[in-house]
Design a protein around this motif. Structure first.
Motif, PDB file in Angstrom:
ATOM      1  N   ARG A 265       0.770  -1.273   0.046  1.00 59.76           N
ATOM      2  CA  ARG A 265      -0.092   0.169  -0.080  1.00 59.76           C
ATOM      3  C   ARG A 265       0.859   1.274   0.013  1.00 59.76           C
ATOM      4  O   ARG A 265       1.702   1.465   0.747  1.00 59.76           O
ATOM      5  N   GLY A 266       0.626   2.075  -0.974  1.00 57.40           N
ATOM      6  CA  GLY A 266       1.269   3.251  -1.071  1.00 57.40           C
ATOM      7  C   GLY A 266       2.858   3.369  -1.087  1.00 57.40           C
ATOM      8  O   GLY A 266       3.311   4.364  -0.627  1.00 57.40           O
ATOM      9  N   LEU A 267       3.255   2.473  -1.730  1.00 58.57           N
ATOM     10  CA  LEU A 267       4.695   2.209  -1.855  1.00 58.57           C
ATOM     11  C   LEU A 267       5.373   3.309  -2.586  1.00 58.57           C
ATOM     12  O   LEU A 267       5.211   3.547  -3.911  1.00 58.57           O
ATOM     13  N   SER A 268       6.231   4.158  -2.196  1.00 55.88           N
ATOM     14  CA  SER A 268       7.486   5.080  -2.969  1.00 55.88           C
ATOM     15  C   SER A 268       8.767   5.031  -2.607  1.00 55.88           C
ATOM     16  O   SER A 268       9.051   4.626  -1.373  1.00 55.88           O
ATOM     17  N   ASP A 269       9.507   5.220  -3.438  1.00 53.75           N
ATOM     18  CA  ASP A 269      10.879   5.397  -3.034  1.00 53.75           C
ATOM     19  C   ASP A 269      11.516   6.922  -3.391  1.00 53.75           C
ATOM     20  O   ASP A 269      12.441   7.293  -3.036  1.00 53.75           O
ATOM     21  N   GLY A 270      10.345   7.867  -3.444  1.00 52.73           N
ATOM     22  CA  GLY A 270      10.926   9.282  -3.704  1.00 52.73           C
ATOM     23  C   GLY A 270      11.713   9.579  -4.952  1.00 52.73           C
ATOM     24  O   GLY A 270      12.007  10.710  -5.210  1.00 52.73           O
ATOM     25  N   ASP A 271      11.579   8.541  -5.770  1.00 51.53           N
ATOM     26  CA  ASP A 271      12.383   8.697  -7.155  1.00 51.53           C
ATOM     27  C   ASP A 271      11.787   8.065  -8.206  1.00 51.53           C
ATOM     28  O   ASP A 271      11.230   8.730  -8.995  1.00 51.53           O
ATOM     29  N   ARG A 272      11.785   6.727  -8.119  1.00 52.39           N
ATOM     30  CA  ARG A 272      11.397   5.814  -9.474  1.00 52.39           C
ATOM     31  C   ARG A 272       9.876   5.539  -9.458  1.00 52.39           C
ATOM     32  O   ARG A 272       9.235   5.109 -10.614  1.00 52.39           O
ATOM     33  N   ILE A 273       9.434   5.228  -8.297  1.00 48.36           N
ATOM     34  CA  ILE A 273       8.090   4.482  -8.090  1.00 48.36           C
ATOM     35  C   ILE A 273       7.289   5.601  -7.037  1.00 48.36           C
ATOM     36  O   ILE A 273       7.970   6.144  -6.083  1.00 48.36           O
ATOM     37  N   ASP A 274       6.060   5.727  -7.347  1.00 50.09           N
ATOM     38  CA  ASP A 274       5.154   6.509  -6.636  1.00 50.09           C
ATOM     39  C   ASP A 274       3.994   5.901  -6.448  1.00 50.09           C
ATOM     40  O   ASP A 274       2.954   5.428  -7.434  1.00 50.09           O
ATOM     41  N   THR A 275       3.584   5.601  -5.083  1.00 49.77           N
ATOM     42  CA  THR A 275       2.135   5.340  -4.537  1.00 49.77           C
ATOM     43  C   THR A 275       1.757   4.112  -5.223  1.00 49.77           C
ATOM     44  O   THR A 275       0.777   3.905  -5.766  1.00 49.77           O
ATOM     45  N   VAL A 276       2.270   2.971  -5.150  1.00 46.43           N
ATOM     46  CA  VAL A 276       2.313   1.717  -5.899  1.00 46.43           C
ATOM     47  C   VAL A 276       1.394   0.933  -4.728  1.00 46.43           C
ATOM     48  O   VAL A 276       1.830   0.686  -3.546  1.00 46.43           O
ATOM     49  N   SER A 277       0.065   0.477  -5.024  1.00 37.29           N
ATOM     50  CA  SER A 277      -0.598  -0.347  -4.291  1.00 37.29           C
ATOM     51  C   SER A 277      -1.109  -1.547  -5.067  1.00 37.29           C
ATOM     52  O   SER A 277      -1.513  -1.477  -6.184  1.00 37.29           O
ATOM     53  N   PHE A 278      -1.126  -3.008  -4.304  1.00 43.10           N
ATOM     54  CA  PHE A 278      -1.635  -3.970  -5.011  1.00 43.10           C
ATOM     55  C   PHE A 278      -1.700  -5.155  -3.956  1.00 43.10           C
ATOM     56  O   PHE A 278      -0.817  -5.100  -3.010  1.00 43.10           O
ATOM     57  N   ASP A 279      -2.474  -6.275  -4.244  1.00 47.15           N
ATOM     58  CA  ASP A 279      -2.501  -7.498  -3.487  1.00 47.15           C
ATOM     59  C   ASP A 279      -2.072  -8.664  -4.481  1.00 47.15           C
ATOM     60  O   ASP A 279      -2.553  -8.681  -5.397  1.00 47.15           O
ATOM     61  N   LEU A 280      -1.662  -9.521  -3.640  1.00 46.10           N
ATOM     62  CA  LEU A 280      -1.147 -10.856  -4.218  1.00 46.10           C
ATOM     63  C   LEU A 280      -1.718 -11.799  -3.604  1.00 46.10           C
ATOM     64  O   LEU A 280      -1.675 -11.958  -2.219  1.00 46.10           O
ATOM     65  N   LYS A 281      -2.651 -12.670  -4.408  1.00 50.44           N
ATOM     66  CA  LYS A 281      -3.418 -13.686  -3.556  1.00 50.44           C
ATOM     67  C   LYS A 281      -2.569 -14.919  -3.198  1.00 50.44           C
ATOM     68  O   LYS A 281      -1.638 -15.432  -3.942  1.00 50.44           O
ATOM     69  N   ARG A 282      -2.973 -15.771  -2.407  1.00 50.53           N
ATOM     70  CA  ARG A 282      -2.377 -17.053  -1.955  1.00 50.53           C
ATOM     71  C   ARG A 282      -2.431 -18.084  -3.329  1.00 50.53           C
ATOM     72  O   ARG A 282      -3.520 -18.050  -3.943  1.00 50.53           O
ATOM     73  N   GLY A 283      -1.433 -18.691  -3.699  1.00 48.37           N
ATOM     74  CA  GLY A 283      -1.471 -19.499  -4.974  1.00 48.37           C
ATOM     75  C   GLY A 283      -1.633 -18.769  -6.214  1.00 48.37           C
ATOM     76  O   GLY A 283      -1.813 -19.533  -7.244  1.00 48.37           O
ATOM     77  N   GLU A 284      -1.164 -17.668  -6.141  1.00 46.24           N
ATOM     78  CA  GLU A 284      -1.563 -16.679  -7.519  1.00 46.24           C
ATOM     79  C   GLU A 284      -0.126 -16.542  -7.927  1.00 46.24           C
ATOM     80  O   GLU A 284       0.912 -16.411  -7.421  1.00 46.24           O
ATOM     81  N   ILE A 285      -0.068 -16.614  -9.726  1.00 49.93           N
ATOM     82  CA  ILE A 285       0.912 -16.017 -10.235  1.00 49.93           C
ATOM     83  C   ILE A 285       0.600 -14.727 -10.680  1.00 49.93           C
ATOM     84  O   ILE A 285      -0.236 -14.527 -11.697  1.00 49.93           O
ATOM     85  N   LEU A 286       1.029 -13.657 -10.317  1.00 50.14           N
ATOM     86  CA  LEU A 286       0.917 -12.206 -10.915  1.00 50.14           C
ATOM     87  C   LEU A 286       2.055 -11.866 -11.413  1.00 50.14           C
ATOM     88  O   LEU A 286       3.140 -11.548 -11.115  1.00 50.14           O
ATOM     89  N   GLY A 287       1.480 -11.218 -12.616  1.00 48.25           N
ATOM     90  CA  GLY A 287       2.587 -10.649 -13.603  1.00 48.25           C
ATOM     91  C   GLY A 287       2.697  -9.172 -13.705  1.00 48.25           C
ATOM     92  O   GLY A 287       1.825  -8.433 -13.197  1.00 48.25           O
ATOM     93  N   ILE A 288       3.864  -8.720 -13.852  1.00 50.67           N
ATOM     94  CA  ILE A 288       3.999  -7.359 -13.840  1.00 50.67           C
ATOM     95  C   ILE A 288       4.820  -7.055 -15.120  1.00 50.67           C
ATOM     96  O   ILE A 288       5.977  -7.602 -15.504  1.00 50.67           O
ATOM     97  N   GLY A 289       4.097  -6.183 -15.905  1.00 47.56           N
ATOM     98  CA  GLY A 289       4.464  -5.602 -17.133  1.00 47.56           C
ATOM     99  C   GLY A 289       4.912  -4.458 -17.397  1.00 47.56           C
ATOM    100  O   GLY A 289       4.529  -3.490 -16.641  1.00 47.56           O
ATOM    101  N   GLY A 290       5.437  -3.802 -18.364  1.00 49.00           N
ATOM    102  CA  GLY A 290       5.478  -2.472 -18.656  1.00 49.00           C
ATOM    103  C   GLY A 290       6.927  -2.233 -19.406  1.00 49.00           C
ATOM    104  O   GLY A 290       7.363  -3.294 -19.623  1.00 49.00           O
ATOM    105  N   LEU A 291       7.167  -1.132 -20.129  1.00 51.04           N
ATOM    106  CA  LEU A 291       8.195  -0.936 -20.859  1.00 51.04           C
ATOM    107  C   LEU A 291       9.459  -0.944 -20.022  1.00 51.04           C
ATOM    108  O   LEU A 291       9.422  -0.850 -18.595  1.00 51.04           O
TER     109      LEU A 291
END
Length: 513
Positions: A265-291
């Motif tokens: 929840r609200g993950l930021s590093d003050g530089d490259r990432i800003d207010t990232v929030s997500f949930d990962l479910k038990r037994g799930e394969i969650l992909g992260i895509g993007g350039l």
């Protein structure tokens, strides 16, 4: 093409101890052709290229250049013969500039003690601009992996080669960077330069190459014209069997759960990432895509303590976590597989067993502080069997393995600590189709035991074929989420490129891929 090949290999054999990497291999490269070399990891491709480039010496057989038998005693000898090699693993000097790395071989041959850095940088920039607008005055250590790969290729272009060997050259490149490289390769061919092209990407091989040679288990299987074979033909000859399903069956709807294993929840590093929030479910394969450069890797690093976060909360199975460094993450049950296998994934000079056990030394150490070598060996044997690592023995150094088998050891190292959450950054980069299928199957089996898995990948087919959901990152933020019904290459690209601005607009239920 002429009757006299520019390069020929006859009955070359190479062994490392009891392991035969090559057995009486023949290979022939014609003038002005692009020749694909295919095979599973461990098939002997890179070993043969290292022999041609003077990095390794054969135990038997010979190499001929222009019909004359030659002894290629070192990379410098290879360069004098007009042979250049772009390694799969990046081998640059990180504290030197791009220009200094590009012309290091030429600099070493100079007799003058003085260096005209202005001229060096101007010449380097001209070559570099053919691939990408990278400032050649920058230190290599400050560049992303994809940019370092382009520097490796640019370095080879300065050598005035007659034979250019490219070992997985696009593994770390964006689509635009790869297309720029393909244009240069075609120009080199038109100029009469011969190219050996090693890749697991069939689309590239069938678009670029004139002929293809397949190796399997250190032996030459077949050489054929590209026009006479299909991609399925090449794959069958590589693996010696049918690959009926590259991606395992996804999570069945009735098996899915709302139980959250990891919450960010609200993950930021003050530089490259800003207010990232997500949930990962038990037994799930969650992909992260993007350039590449969108912030995907930075998100994973911030979660597991490898990047300092300025704010944000991380919860594992409902319990808030204070993760200040990677050791905290491992102790909590979160592990991370870096995209930089050589730099962060494995210790190449240590044995396979030592690499697999390195994160689990607490468990393997007795009351007197001594390592239980038998337990370490048992752990290593279990994982090399499960992951199908091709090796001579668990006591061999990881440096003796092919790139794909090194990747399997890196994965085994993470699995050895029995994690609850696995973050994997480009887990199958540079791995052949058979090994990819094995790793995809392994990830699904792990997910079915209740482990939550996050896969960061630049390969859209992998994201769509493997993952239950996909998050798309753009400019350090989550641009949208796609479930299994909504996934398509077009939907991911729209979100990644900013064509669709919101997650809600990215929901393309009626889109047909």
């Amino acid at each position: 093409m002429t009757a006299q090949p520019v390069l020929e290999v006859r009955r070359v054999t190479k062994h490392f101890g009891a392991v035969k990497a090559l057995t009486e291999v023949d290979f022939r490269l014609e003038r002005g052709e692009i020749h694909a070399l295919c095979g599973e990891n461990g098939a002997g491709k890179s070993t043969l290229m290292n022999i041609i480039a003077g990095v390794l010496q054969p135990n038997d057989g010979e190499v001929l250049v222009d019909g004359a038998s030659v002894k290629i005693a070192s990379p410098a000898t290879a360069q004098t013969l007009g042979i250049g090699l772009v390694h799969q693993e990046i081998a640059l000097c990180p504290d030197a500039t791009v220009a200094e790395n590009m012309f290091m071989a030429a600099t070493n041959r100079r007799r003058s003690p003085l260096m005209n850095y202005g001229a060096l940088e101007r010449e380097a920039q001209v070559v570099m601009n053919r691939l990408a607008p990278i400032d050649v005055r920058r230190k290599v250590a400050d560049l992303a992996i994809s940019s370092q790969q382009l520097v490796e290729i640019a370095k080879a272009l300065t050598l005035d080669c007659r034979v250019l060997i490219l070992d997985e050259p696009t593994a770390a490149l964006t689509e635009a960077e790869a297309q720029a490289l393909f244009a240069i390769i075609r120009d080199l061919k038109a100029a009469g330069i011969s190219i050996i092209y090693i890749s697991h990407r069939m689309a590239e091989i069938f678009s670029l190459c004139d002929r293809v040679t397949v190796f399997r288990d250190g032996r030459h299987v077949v050489t054929e014209k590209i026009a006479d074979v299909t991609a399925d033909d090449v794959v069958r000859r590589m693996v010696g069997r049918e690959i009926s399903q590259l991606y395992p069956q996804k999570q069945a709807p009735e098996a899915r759960t709302d139980e959250t294993i990891l919450s960010v929840r609200g993950l930021s590093d003050g530089d490259r990432i800003d207010t990232v929030s997500f949930d990962l479910k038990r037994g799930e394969i969650l992909g992260i895509g993007g350039l590449i450069g969108s912030g995907r890797t930075e998100i994973a690093e911030a979660i597991c303590g490898l990047r300092a976060k300025s704010k944000g909360d991380i919860t594992l199975r409902g319990k808030p976590q204070r993760i200040g460094n990677y050791r905290d993450a491992v102790d909590a049950g979160i592990v991370y597989l870096s995209e930089d296998r050589k730099g962060s994934g494995v210790f190449v000079d240590l044995s396979i067993a030592q690499n697999i056990s390195v994160l689990d030394l607490k468990t393997l150490t007795g009351p007197l502080g001594l390592l239980n070598s038998r337990a370490e060996a048992d752990l290593a044997r279990d994982f090399v069997r499960r992951l199908g690592v091709r090796m001579g023995g668990i006591d061999m150094p990881v440096s003796s393995l092919s790139g794909g088998n090194q990747q399997k050891v890196a994965i085994a190292k993470q699995l050895a600590v029995r994690p609850q959450v696995i973050l994997m950054d480009e887990p199958t980069r540079g791995i052949d189709v058979g090994a990819k299928s094995e790793i995809h199957r392994l990830l699904r089996e792990l997910a079915e035991t209740g482990i939550g898995i996050v896969v960061i990948s630049s390969e859209l087919p992998e994201l769509l074929g493997l993952c239950d959901r996909v998050l798309v990152v753009r400019e350090g933020a989550i641009a949208g989420e796609l479930d299994d019904r909504e996934m398509s290459e077009e939907a991911v690209i729209r979100l990644a490129s900013g064509v669709t601005q919101t997650a809600e607009a990215g929901r393309m239920v009626d889109h047909v891929a």
